[in-house]
Design a protein around this motif. Structure first.
Motif, PDB file in Angstrom:
ATOM      1  N   MET A   1     -12.708  -9.068  -3.866  1.00  0.00           N
ATOM      2  CA  MET A   1     -11.997  -8.797  -2.635  1.00  0.00           C
ATOM      3  C   MET A   1     -12.356  -7.387  -2.209  1.00  0.00           C
ATOM      4  N   ASN A   2     -12.503  -7.184  -0.932  1.00  0.00           N
ATOM      5  CA  ASN A   2     -12.906  -5.925  -0.342  1.00  0.00           C
ATOM      6  C   ASN A   2     -11.864  -4.829  -0.628  1.00  0.00           C
ATOM      7  N   ASP A   3     -12.319  -3.692  -1.211  1.00  0.00           N
ATOM      8  CA  ASP A   3     -11.411  -2.590  -1.543  1.00  0.00           C
ATOM      9  C   ASP A   3     -10.748  -2.009  -0.298  1.00  0.00           C
ATOM     10  N   GLU A   4     -11.483  -1.944   0.796  1.00  0.00           N
ATOM     11  CA  GLU A   4     -10.920  -1.413   2.044  1.00  0.00           C
ATOM     12  C   GLU A   4      -9.778  -2.296   2.531  1.00  0.00           C
ATOM     13  N   PHE A   5      -9.958  -3.598   2.435  1.00  0.00           N
ATOM     14  CA  PHE A   5      -8.910  -4.539   2.835  1.00  0.00           C
ATOM     15  C   PHE A   5      -7.664  -4.350   1.977  1.00  0.00           C
ATOM     16  N   ILE A   6      -7.856  -4.232   0.683  1.00  0.00           N
ATOM     17  CA  ILE A   6      -6.729  -4.066  -0.235  1.00  0.00           C
ATOM     18  C   ILE A   6      -6.016  -2.746   0.027  1.00  0.00           C
ATOM     19  N   SER A   7      -6.780  -1.665   0.247  1.00  0.00           N
ATOM     20  CA  SER A   7      -6.164  -0.375   0.539  1.00  0.00           C
ATOM     21  C   SER A   7      -5.371  -0.423   1.834  1.00  0.00           C
ATOM     22  N   ASP A   8      -5.926  -1.080   2.847  1.00  0.00           N
ATOM     23  CA  ASP A   8      -5.219  -1.212   4.119  1.00  0.00           C
ATOM     24  C   ASP A   8      -3.928  -1.999   3.941  1.00  0.00           C
ATOM     25  N   LEU A   9      -3.992  -3.073   3.189  1.00  0.00           N
ATOM     26  CA  LEU A   9      -2.805  -3.884   2.941  1.00  0.00           C
ATOM     27  C   LEU A   9      -1.754  -3.094   2.155  1.00  0.00           C
ATOM     28  N   ALA A  10      -2.185  -2.315   1.183  1.00  0.00           N
ATOM     29  CA  ALA A  10      -1.256  -1.483   0.406  1.00  0.00           C
ATOM     30  C   ALA A  10      -0.589  -0.446   1.310  1.00  0.00           C
ATOM     31  N   ARG A  11      -1.361   0.153   2.235  1.00  0.00           N
ATOM     32  CA  ARG A  11      -0.775   1.115   3.178  1.00  0.00           C
ATOM     33  C   ARG A  11       0.258   0.450   4.073  1.00  0.00           C
ATOM     34  N   ARG A  12      -0.056  -0.760   4.514  1.00  0.00           N
ATOM     35  CA  ARG A  12       0.894  -1.491   5.365  1.00  0.00           C
ATOM     36  C   ARG A  12       2.183  -1.811   4.613  1.00  0.00           C
ATOM     37  N   LEU A  13       2.049  -2.181   3.350  1.00  0.00           N
ATOM     38  CA  LEU A  13       3.235  -2.449   2.535  1.00  0.00           C
ATOM     39  C   LEU A  13       4.052  -1.170   2.346  1.00  0.00           C
ATOM     40  N   ARG A  14       3.354  -0.055   2.167  1.00  0.00           N
ATOM     41  CA  ARG A  14       4.040   1.234   1.998  1.00  0.00           C
ATOM     42  C   ARG A  14       4.881   1.554   3.237  1.00  0.00           C
ATOM     43  N   LYS A  15       4.368   1.237   4.410  1.00  0.00           N
ATOM     44  CA  LYS A  15       5.098   1.520   5.648  1.00  0.00           C
ATOM     45  C   LYS A  15       6.389   0.701   5.754  1.00  0.00           C
ATOM     46  N   LEU A  16       6.476  -0.382   5.004  1.00  0.00           N
ATOM     47  CA  LEU A  16       7.680  -1.200   5.006  1.00  0.00           C
ATOM     48  C   LEU A  16       8.786  -0.625   4.128  1.00  0.00           C
ATOM     49  N   VAL A  17       8.428   0.371   3.323  1.00  0.00           N
ATOM     50  CA  VAL A  17       9.403   0.995   2.433  1.00  0.00           C
ATOM     51  C   VAL A  17      10.394   1.786   3.294  1.00  0.00           C
ATOM     52  N   PRO A  18      11.687   1.616   3.053  1.00  0.00           N
ATOM     53  CA  PRO A  18      12.677   2.344   3.851  1.00  0.00           C
ATOM     54  C   PRO A  18      12.556   3.860   3.660  1.00  0.00           C
ATOM     55  N   PRO A  19      12.942   4.621   4.686  1.00  0.00           N
ATOM     56  CA  PRO A  19      12.833   6.090   4.606  1.00  0.00           C
ATOM     57  C   PRO A  19      13.562   6.682   3.403  1.00  0.00           C
ATOM     58  N   SER A  20      14.622   6.056   2.961  1.00  0.00           N
ATOM     59  CA  SER A  20      15.367   6.577   1.809  1.00  0.00           C
ATOM     60  C   SER A  20      14.530   6.559   0.528  1.00  0.00           C
ATOM     61  N   ALA A  21      13.489   5.755   0.490  1.00  0.00           N
ATOM     62  CA  ALA A  21      12.625   5.661  -0.696  1.00  0.00           C
ATOM     63  C   ALA A  21      11.273   6.317  -0.454  1.00  0.00           C
ATOM     64  N   GLU A  22      11.182   7.145   0.582  1.00  0.00           N
ATOM     65  CA  GLU A  22       9.900   7.761   0.939  1.00  0.00           C
ATOM     66  C   GLU A  22       9.326   8.597  -0.203  1.00  0.00           C
ATOM     67  N   GLY A  23      10.180   9.182  -1.016  1.00  0.00           N
ATOM     68  CA  GLY A  23       9.696   9.978  -2.146  1.00  0.00           C
ATOM     69  C   GLY A  23       8.873   9.138  -3.113  1.00  0.00           C
ATOM     70  N   ALA A  24       9.179   7.887  -3.232  1.00  0.00           N
ATOM     71  CA  ALA A  24       8.466   6.997  -4.149  1.00  0.00           C
ATOM     72  C   ALA A  24       7.354   6.223  -3.443  1.00  0.00           C
ATOM     73  N   ALA A  25       7.170   6.452  -2.150  1.00  0.00           N
ATOM     74  CA  ALA A  25       6.231   5.655  -1.357  1.00  0.00           C
ATOM     75  C   ALA A  25       4.800   5.753  -1.878  1.00  0.00           C
ATOM     76  N   ARG A  26       4.370   6.971  -2.263  1.00  0.00           N
ATOM     77  CA  ARG A  26       2.984   7.111  -2.753  1.00  0.00           C
ATOM     78  C   ARG A  26       2.789   6.317  -4.041  1.00  0.00           C
ATOM     79  N   ASP A  27       3.762   6.395  -4.940  1.00  0.00           N
ATOM     80  CA  ASP A  27       3.685   5.614  -6.180  1.00  0.00           C
ATOM     81  C   ASP A  27       3.702   4.121  -5.871  1.00  0.00           C
ATOM     82  N   LEU A  28       4.527   3.728  -4.911  1.00  0.00           N
ATOM     83  CA  LEU A  28       4.591   2.318  -4.530  1.00  0.00           C
ATOM     84  C   LEU A  28       3.254   1.851  -3.957  1.00  0.00           C
TER      85      LEU A  28
END
Length: 80
Positions: A1-28
């Motif tokens: 699977m294309n690494d760029e696609f996976i990275s983009d999908l991971a970034r999109r999932l990160r954006k779904l994380v609520p602001p209260s959990a932003e501190g953990a967003a990079r780890d997520l």
């Protein structure tokens, strides 16, 4: 699977994380990426275009098989 696609999908999932959990967003995002690579890396995937092309080939083959079955059904009674 294309690494760029996976990275983009991971970034999109990160954006779904609520602001209260932003501190953990990079780890997520890192965990999302690892999970996606593991889950999607096991499969053998094709593009939509490849799938559609194979679908058309299968449809043509099915029509040919049906025509041959019908021709054989017409010929078989004459053998007896």
């Amino acid at each position: 699977m294309n690494d760029e696609f996976i990275s983009d999908l991971a970034r999109r999932l990160r954006k779904l994380v609520p602001p209260s959990a932003e501190g953990a967003a990079r780890d997520l995002e890192t965990n999302f990426r690892a999970l996606l690579q593991s889950a999607l890396g096991r499969g053998d995937y094709v593009t939509f275009e490849e799938f559609e092309a194979q679908k058309r080939v299968l449809e043509r083959t099915r029509r040919k098989v049906e025509a041959l079955e019908q021709a054989l059904a017409e010929i078989e009674p004459r053998r007896d």
